[in-house]
Each structure stands twice: as C-alpha cells, then as structure tokens.
Design a protein around this motif. Structure first.
Motif, mmCIF file in Angstrom:
data_model
loop_
_atom_site.group_PDB
_atom_site.id
_atom_site.type_symbol
_atom_site.label_atom_id
_atom_site.label_comp_id
_atom_site.label_asym_id
_atom_site.label_seq_id
_atom_site.Cartn_x
_atom_site.Cartn_y
_atom_site.Cartn_z
ATOM 1 N N UNK A 54 0.825 -1.198 0.000
ATOM 2 C CA UNK A 54 0.000 0.000 0.000
ATOM 3 C C UNK A 54 0.861 1.251 0.000
ATOM 4 N N UNK A 55 0.469 2.230 -0.804
ATOM 5 C CA UNK A 55 1.181 3.508 -0.864
ATOM 6 C C UNK A 55 0.595 4.425 0.201
ATOM 7 N N UNK A 56 1.401 4.819 1.196
ATOM 8 C CA UNK A 56 0.856 5.570 2.326
ATOM 9 C C UNK A 56 1.882 6.498 2.948
ATOM 10 N N UNK A 57 1.467 7.737 3.147
ATOM 11 C CA UNK A 57 2.158 8.689 4.011
ATOM 12 C C UNK A 57 1.243 8.845 5.222
ATOM 13 N N UNK A 58 1.721 8.473 6.408
ATOM 14 C CA UNK A 58 0.830 8.424 7.573
ATOM 15 C C UNK A 58 0.408 9.802 8.070
ATOM 16 N N UNK A 59 0.911 10.871 7.453
ATOM 17 C CA UNK A 59 0.385 12.197 7.801
ATOM 18 C C UNK A 59 -0.913 12.486 7.046
ATOM 19 N N UNK A 60 -1.278 11.618 6.106
ATOM 20 C CA UNK A 60 -2.507 11.760 5.319
ATOM 21 C C UNK A 60 -3.576 10.876 5.957
ATOM 22 N N UNK A 61 -4.365 11.442 6.876
ATOM 23 C CA UNK A 61 -5.314 10.649 7.661
ATOM 24 C C UNK A 61 -6.368 9.956 6.796
ATOM 25 N N UNK A 62 -7.028 10.634 5.853
ATOM 26 C CA UNK A 62 -7.996 9.916 5.017
ATOM 27 C C UNK A 62 -7.363 8.737 4.273
ATOM 28 N N UNK A 63 -6.130 8.914 3.837
ATOM 29 C CA UNK A 63 -5.448 7.834 3.116
ATOM 30 C C UNK A 63 -5.161 6.653 4.040
ATOM 31 N N UNK A 64 -4.882 6.906 5.312
ATOM 32 C CA UNK A 64 -4.678 5.806 6.255
ATOM 33 C C UNK A 64 -5.886 4.879 6.248
ATOM 34 N N UNK A 71 -6.567 -3.193 2.698
ATOM 35 C CA UNK A 71 -5.788 -4.364 3.107
ATOM 36 C C UNK A 71 -6.688 -5.429 3.724
ATOM 37 N N UNK A 72 -7.587 -5.029 4.597
ATOM 38 C CA UNK A 72 -8.499 -6.002 5.200
ATOM 39 C C UNK A 72 -9.431 -6.592 4.144
ATOM 40 N N UNK A 73 -9.908 -5.759 3.218
ATOM 41 C CA UNK A 73 -10.814 -6.251 2.182
ATOM 42 C C UNK A 73 -10.119 -7.253 1.264
ATOM 43 N N UNK A 74 -8.880 -6.967 0.885
ATOM 44 C CA UNK A 74 -8.173 -7.838 -0.057
ATOM 45 C C UNK A 74 -7.666 -9.121 0.594
ATOM 46 N N UNK A 75 -7.249 -9.025 1.854
ATOM 47 C CA UNK A 75 -6.633 -10.179 2.507
ATOM 48 C C UNK A 75 -7.614 -10.965 3.366
ATOM 49 N N UNK A 76 -8.772 -10.400 3.641
ATOM 50 C CA UNK A 76 -9.810 -11.127 4.373
ATOM 51 C C UNK A 76 -9.675 -11.058 5.878
ATOM 52 N N UNK A 77 -8.474 -11.200 6.361
ATOM 53 C CA UNK A 77 -8.223 -11.155 7.807
ATOM 54 C C UNK A 77 -6.793 -10.681 8.023
ATOM 55 N N UNK A 112 0.190 7.340 14.212
ATOM 56 C CA UNK A 112 0.038 6.086 14.962
ATOM 57 C C UNK A 112 -1.381 5.941 15.498
ATOM 58 N N UNK A 113 -1.908 7.000 16.071
ATOM 59 C CA UNK A 113 -3.268 6.962 16.616
ATOM 60 C C UNK A 113 -4.270 6.631 15.519
ATOM 61 N N UNK A 114 -4.148 7.291 14.383
ATOM 62 C CA UNK A 114 -5.128 7.093 13.314
ATOM 63 C C UNK A 114 -4.993 5.720 12.654
#
Length: 275
Positions: A54-64, A71-77, A112-114
């Motif tokens: 996954x492409x992610x900058x953790x300062x982008x809350x909506x993207x988190x 990830x949960x949808x694609x991997x199931x668990x 981290x919180x988000x």
C-alpha cells in the motif's frame, strides 16, 4: 508455527523492513505500506503471492483509512497490526522549526493513533487481533535535545496503554515495543536535526549535534529485535511492553526509579489537598 497475516507501516527500512523480511521468509503474509513503492521492489518480486503493498504517508489521515480498509478487504483477515512508521527529530525545543514540530507530531503521534483507529473496527468484527506499536526507550525516559521526539513517543505510550484497556473486552491485545539504540536506518539517515542556536553551545541539549557526523556505535541488533517482536504475538495475554536491549532496560528502570523518588516524598502534602 502459526501462519499469520500482518499489516506493517513503513516496511522500506528499519524494524519494518526487518519484520517484513523475516515474516515473508517463514511463510506469513504481509501487507506493508511505504511512501515510495519502488523502495520495496525486491520484496514485490520475491514474494509476489504473499506481499501486499500500500502507498501511504501516515500524515494523510484519510489515506490511512483507505489503505487499512483495502488491506483487510483484499486479505480477508489481518492478525497483527504493526505501527512502525516514524522518524527522529532532535535538537533543543527552540532549535526546531514550527514545520518540523508539526510534521513530527503528525507522523509519530497522530499517524500512529489514526492507524490504530482505522484498524479497530476490523479487529473487533473478526473478534481478535494484536496491535504492536514500535515505540522506543525514548517513550519512557527523556533526554535533553530530544524534546520533540519524546513528545510524540510519550504521547503514543499514553494512548496505547489506555487503548489496551479499552479493547481487551474484544480479545484485542496491545503491545508497546521499547527498543534501545539499534543499528537501523533510523540512526543512519532517517532523522532530522534542528538548526543550532549559539545559546545552546556547550549545554546538555547540544550533545545531539554529534549525530550530524553519524550516530555513535549502537548495541541493538535489528534482526534479534524483530524476532523477539514476532515471538511476542504467541504470548497470552499480550505483553503491554517489550523492553529490548540492555541499554533500554537500564535507562527505563533508572527513569522509573527517579520518578518514584520524586513523587513518594510528596505523599503527605498530596493528601493535604484532599477534602
């Protein structure tokens, strides 16, 4: 050995990279996030069937939320969520810029919180899971020249300790990892320094300026630290804290003893303010 699926932020370097490599090599599935997808091209090529990126900058809350949900949808668990992305900002409080302050807190604390908040609905729905927060000895012991780094780490310590109590009824465990100095990219490139002020020359806060020439020799072995983190997932109940490294243990225990020594003599005066 139980095969698990892991979500790890920041798998391009440091503990995140070490965890991903060990887990993938033993047959686990890893959903990893990075800011630069090309930084983990080798993992994509070697573990095409078990590495989700996954492409992610953790300062982008909506993207988190988008990435965690995908990830949960694609991997199931997902069994274990490892919140690892972060960096160091050092220098006296006056020496760092407003922009550096904002970005440090947005990355190390709010990110981290988000990430935890985004994962919780999924973990509750599946009825179990583990959240592992990569913290630091700096989350429990403070040193001059690292006030902003401590601000993020101490904040995440309080958040995760309370969160552990909130989510225990849902069979979700929370662990804070407290490594000492380790030979990772954190110490060899992924840190920022404030602009030196002459007023702090020769003061305790100035010692971090030596990092401009590279860090001192560090004792922590990233591979051993990652292996211990992985093993901790088999422990029930989840350990709230993993102190890793002799330097970390010494600093943490000294800080806690000093804190008690400051507080305990105040028992009588504290009681005087109660009705």
């Amino acid at each position: 050995m139980t095969t698990r699926t892991w979500f790890i932020t920041g798998v391009n370097s440091g503990f995140g990279r070490e965890l991903a490599e060990q887990l993938l090599s033993r047959g686990d599935r890893v959903a990893g996030t990075v800011r630069r997808p090309d930084s983990v091209k080798d993992l994509q090529e070697t573990y095409a069937e078990s590495f989700w990126l996954g492409h992610l900058d953790v300062t982008d809350v909506p993207r988190i939320r988008e990435v965690v949900d995908a990830a949960f949808a694609d991997l199931g668990r997902i069994d274990v969520v490892v919140i690892n992305a972060g960096y160091g900002l050092f220098g006296a409080a006056e020496e760092v810029s407003d922009e550096q302050v904002q970005h440090q807190i947005a990355t190390n604390l709010v990110g981290a919180i988000q990430t935890a908040r985004a994962a919780l609905p999924h973990l509750r729905t599946q009825g179990s899971g583990r959240i592992i927060q990569i913290s630091s000895v700096a989350g429990l012991a403070a040193h001059p020249g690292a006030s902003l780094y401590h601000a993020g780490k101490w904040g995440v310590e309080g958040f995760m300790e309370a969160l552990a109590q909130e989510v225990a009824p849902f069979n979700i465990g929370v662990t804070l990892v407290e490594p000492g100095g380790a030979r990772t990219a954190f110490a060899n490139g992924s840190l920022q320094l404030g602009e030196p002020l002459a007023a702090y020359d020769g003061t305790p806060a100035a010692m971090v300026r030596a990092f401009r020439n590279g860090p001192p020799p560090l004792p922590g072995d990233p591979a051993k630290i990652a292996a211990r983190v992985i093993d901790s997932v088999d422990e029930e109940p989840a350990p709230l804290r993993l102190v890793l490294g002799g330097d970390s243990y010494a600093a943490v225990t000294a800080a806690l003893r000093a804190r008690l020594a400051q507080v305990e003599p105040q028992q009588g005066t504290a009681a005087e303010t109660s009705s």
